[in-house]
Design an enzyme around this catalytic site. Structure first.
Site, PDB file in Angstrom:
ATOM      1  N   SER A  43       0.816  -1.226   0.000  1.00 55.03           N
ATOM      2  CA  SER A  43       0.000   0.000   0.000  1.00 55.03           C
ATOM      3  C   SER A  43       0.842   1.266   0.000  1.00 55.03           C
ATOM      4  CB  SER A  43      -0.869   0.050   1.256  1.00 55.03           C
ATOM      5  OG  SER A  43      -1.763  -1.012   1.280  1.00 55.03           O
ATOM      6  N   HIS A  74      -2.780   0.758  -4.759  1.00 54.51           N
ATOM      7  CA  HIS A  74      -2.214  -0.417  -5.440  1.00 54.51           C
ATOM      8  C   HIS A  74      -2.379  -0.209  -6.943  1.00 54.51           C
ATOM      9  CE1 HIS A  74      -1.517  -3.090  -1.941  1.00 54.51           C
ATOM     10  NE2 HIS A  74      -2.390  -2.257  -1.404  1.00 54.51           N
ATOM     11  N   HIS A  96      -5.438  -8.860  -2.322  1.00 53.49           N
ATOM     12  CA  HIS A  96      -5.573  -9.373  -0.954  1.00 53.49           C
ATOM     13  C   HIS A  96      -6.746 -10.341  -0.871  1.00 53.49           C
ATOM     14  CE1 HIS A  96      -3.931  -5.285  -0.859  1.00 53.49           C
ATOM     15  NE2 HIS A  96      -3.223  -5.658   0.185  1.00 53.49           N
ATOM     16  N   TYR A  98      -9.064 -10.276   1.283  1.00 49.12           N
ATOM     17  CA  TYR A  98     -10.322  -9.583   1.607  1.00 49.12           C
ATOM     18  C   TYR A  98     -11.027  -9.005   0.376  1.00 49.12           C
ATOM     19  CZ  TYR A  98      -7.472  -5.280   1.543  1.00 49.12           C
ATOM     20  OH  TYR A  98      -6.628  -4.276   1.186  1.00 49.12           O
ATOM     21  N   GLU A  99     -10.303  -8.919  -0.732  1.00 50.28           N
ATOM     22  CA  GLU A  99     -10.947  -8.417  -1.955  1.00 50.28           C
ATOM     23  C   GLU A  99     -11.835  -9.487  -2.588  1.00 50.28           C
ATOM     24  OE1 GLU A  99      -8.257  -5.927  -4.513  1.00 50.28           O
ATOM     25  OE2 GLU A  99      -6.796  -6.555  -3.016  1.00 50.28           O
ATOM     26  N   ALA A 126       2.497  -2.383   4.196  1.00 49.85           N
ATOM     27  CA  ALA A 126       2.215  -1.399   5.237  1.00 49.85           C
ATOM     28  C   ALA A 126       1.598  -2.193   6.384  1.00 49.85           C
ATOM     29  CB  ALA A 126       1.239  -0.360   4.722  1.00 49.85           C
ATOM     30  N   MET A 227      -2.427  -7.395   6.381  1.00 46.06           N
ATOM     31  CA  MET A 227      -3.408  -8.240   5.685  1.00 46.06           C
ATOM     32  C   MET A 227      -2.826  -8.837   4.409  1.00 46.06           C
ATOM     33  SD  MET A 227      -6.567  -5.558   6.052  1.00 46.06           S
ATOM     34  CE  MET A 227      -6.925  -4.734   7.617  1.00 46.06           C
ATOM     35  N   SER A 228      -1.521  -9.076   4.408  1.00 42.81           N
ATOM     36  CA  SER A 228      -0.895  -9.576   3.166  1.00 42.81           C
ATOM     37  C   SER A 228       0.371 -10.359   3.495  1.00 42.81           C
ATOM     38  CB  SER A 228      -0.537  -8.389   2.262  1.00 42.81           C
ATOM     39  OG  SER A 228       0.513  -7.629   2.843  1.00 42.81           O
ATOM     40  N   ASN A 251       0.860   2.881  11.117  1.00 45.79           N
ATOM     41  CA  ASN A 251       0.007   3.355  12.222  1.00 45.79           C
ATOM     42  C   ASN A 251       0.309   2.540  13.471  1.00 45.79           C
ATOM     43  OD1 ASN A 251      -1.507   1.286  10.414  1.00 45.79           O
ATOM     44  ND2 ASN A 251      -2.500   1.093  12.407  1.00 45.79           N
ATOM     45  N   HIS A 265      -7.528   3.883   6.196  1.00 44.84           N
ATOM     46  CA  HIS A 265      -6.662   3.573   5.051  1.00 44.84           C
ATOM     47  C   HIS A 265      -5.871   4.818   4.623  1.00 44.84           C
ATOM     48  CE1 HIS A 265      -5.175   1.269   1.720  1.00 44.84           C
ATOM     49  NE2 HIS A 265      -5.742   2.024   0.811  1.00 44.84           N
TER      50      HIS A 265
HETATM   51  N1  HPA Z   1      -4.050  -3.573  10.979  1.00 47.06           N
HETATM   52  C1  HPA Z   1      -4.111  -4.439   9.952  1.00 47.06           C
HETATM   53  N2  HPA Z   1      -3.554  -4.196   8.767  1.00 47.06           N
HETATM   54  C2  HPA Z   1      -2.917  -3.038   8.603  1.00 47.06           C
HETATM   55  C3  HPA Z   1      -2.823  -2.089   9.633  1.00 47.06           C
HETATM   56  C4  HPA Z   1      -3.421  -2.376  10.886  1.00 47.06           C
HETATM   57  O1  HPA Z   1      -3.370  -1.575  11.840  1.00 47.06           O
HETATM   58  N3  HPA Z   1      -2.110  -1.038   9.149  1.00 47.06           N
HETATM   59  C5  HPA Z   1      -1.794  -1.350   7.852  1.00 47.06           C
HETATM   60  N4  HPA Z   1      -2.280  -2.559   7.526  1.00 47.06           N
END
Ligand code: HPA
Length: 294
Positions: A43, A74, A96, A98-99, A126, A227-228, A251, A265
């Site tokens: 990301s 992406h 991903h 989740y898509e 990320a 998530m990847s 984050n 996001h």
């Molecule tokens: N959680 C899950 N996936 C993420 C996060 C998060 O805080 N930040 C970037 N991808």
């Protein structure tokens, strides 16, 4: 959903070596070079591809079976060319789970890379920092991962195993190559920035975690959450590829969120901007160093 690859049952979707060959042939027919290093940019990290010289650029949607990312940040382009003296294939963005894609389809690009003769994979993502020492903008060298999504049954290697691709039960005891990790640490030290080290955990997403989720993830030994990456690394190790993994901390993933703060996001993409220059310098340095050791 507009993607032609979604909408049919993908729970039992499996791909064959012939299908990986088909995708590899399309890439070969559009690229002058034979890459030996593959990079997957997560990301907001796509700008690294701008430094690839003499690039041949191919849209994911033109490559048979390739999953096309539907997420902002992406780009969905594959760039083949030279970077710091290495022949590279760069994926600008990834798909991903989740898509809506199957695990097998998410891992397909890595298997296509292997079919093309790529033996080293550099994966970036990320991630949220679970370990309180990790701050947004930090880079974390992935030392190991927790395949939580795989433990729940979502493993890209599920299904028939073609022994020409790799063993039925691949070893994962050194998923992240110790030599590449040492190189990354040396390059970061030379560049004068701190490269943290830690364990990455992969969740299905797309919802971010609750405070109770985060307490659990921390308790079981994860330093960063995303998530990847893990499905791709699993496929790469199955095929015997060497892997270097880097998380850009976008984050804080704290079980005690400051009041009123929500993870978004946009925050992830914003942190990507400050991470990109560091990540670019680090990856370029690693590629240079790899060239010296060939
Ligand atoms: N959680 C899950 N996936 C993420 C996060 C998060 O805080 N930040 C970037 N991808």
């Amino acid at each position: 959903m507009t993607s032609p690859t979604l909408g049919r049952s993908n729970v039992t979707e499996f791909f064959t070596r012939e299908e990986f060959e088909e995708a590899a042939d399309l890439i070969r027919s559009h690229a002058q070079r034979s890459p030996s290093v593959g990079l997957i940019l997560g990301s907001g990290l796509s700008p690294l591809a701008a430094d690839v010289t003499e690039p041949d650029i191919i849209s994911y949607q033109d490559i048979p079976y390739f999953p096309v990312s539907t997420v902002e940040g992406h780009t969905g382009k594959l760039v083949v060319g030279q970077l710091e003296g290495q022949e590279v294939l760069v994926m600008q963005g990834r798909a991903h789970y989740y898509e809506g894609y199957s695990m097998q389809r998410i891992a397909l690009p890595v298997r296509v890379m292997h079919t093309l003769g790529i033996n080293t994979l550099i994966v970036t993502n990320a991630a949220g920092g679970l370990n309180p020492t990790l701050r947004p903008g930090d880079l974390m060298l992935i030392t190991d991962h927790i395949n939580l999504i795989g433990m729940a049954g979502l493993n890209p290697l599920r299904g028939p195993n073609d022994p020409r691709l790799g063993p039925r039960f691949p070893d994962m005891s050194q998923a992240y190559d110790p030599v590449l990790r040492r190189i990354a640490l040396k390059v970061a030290a030379e560049l004068g920035f701190a490269l943290q080290q830690g364990v990455y955990i992969c969740l299905a997403g797309p919802s971010f975690e609750t405070p109770a989720d985060l307490r659990f993830l921390r308790m079981i030994g994860a330093d960063a959450v995303g998530m990847s990456t893990v499905p791709e690394v699993t496929a790469a190790r199955h095929a015997g590829m060497k892997v270097l993994g880097l998380s850009g901390i976008s984050n804080v993933a704290s079980p005690e969120p400051s009041e009123g703060h929500e993870t978004t996001h946009e925050e992830v993409l914003e942190a990507g901007k400050t991470l990109v220059p560091k990540l670019i310098a680090l990856i370029k340095g690693v590629l240079r160093e790899m060239g010296k050791r060939r």
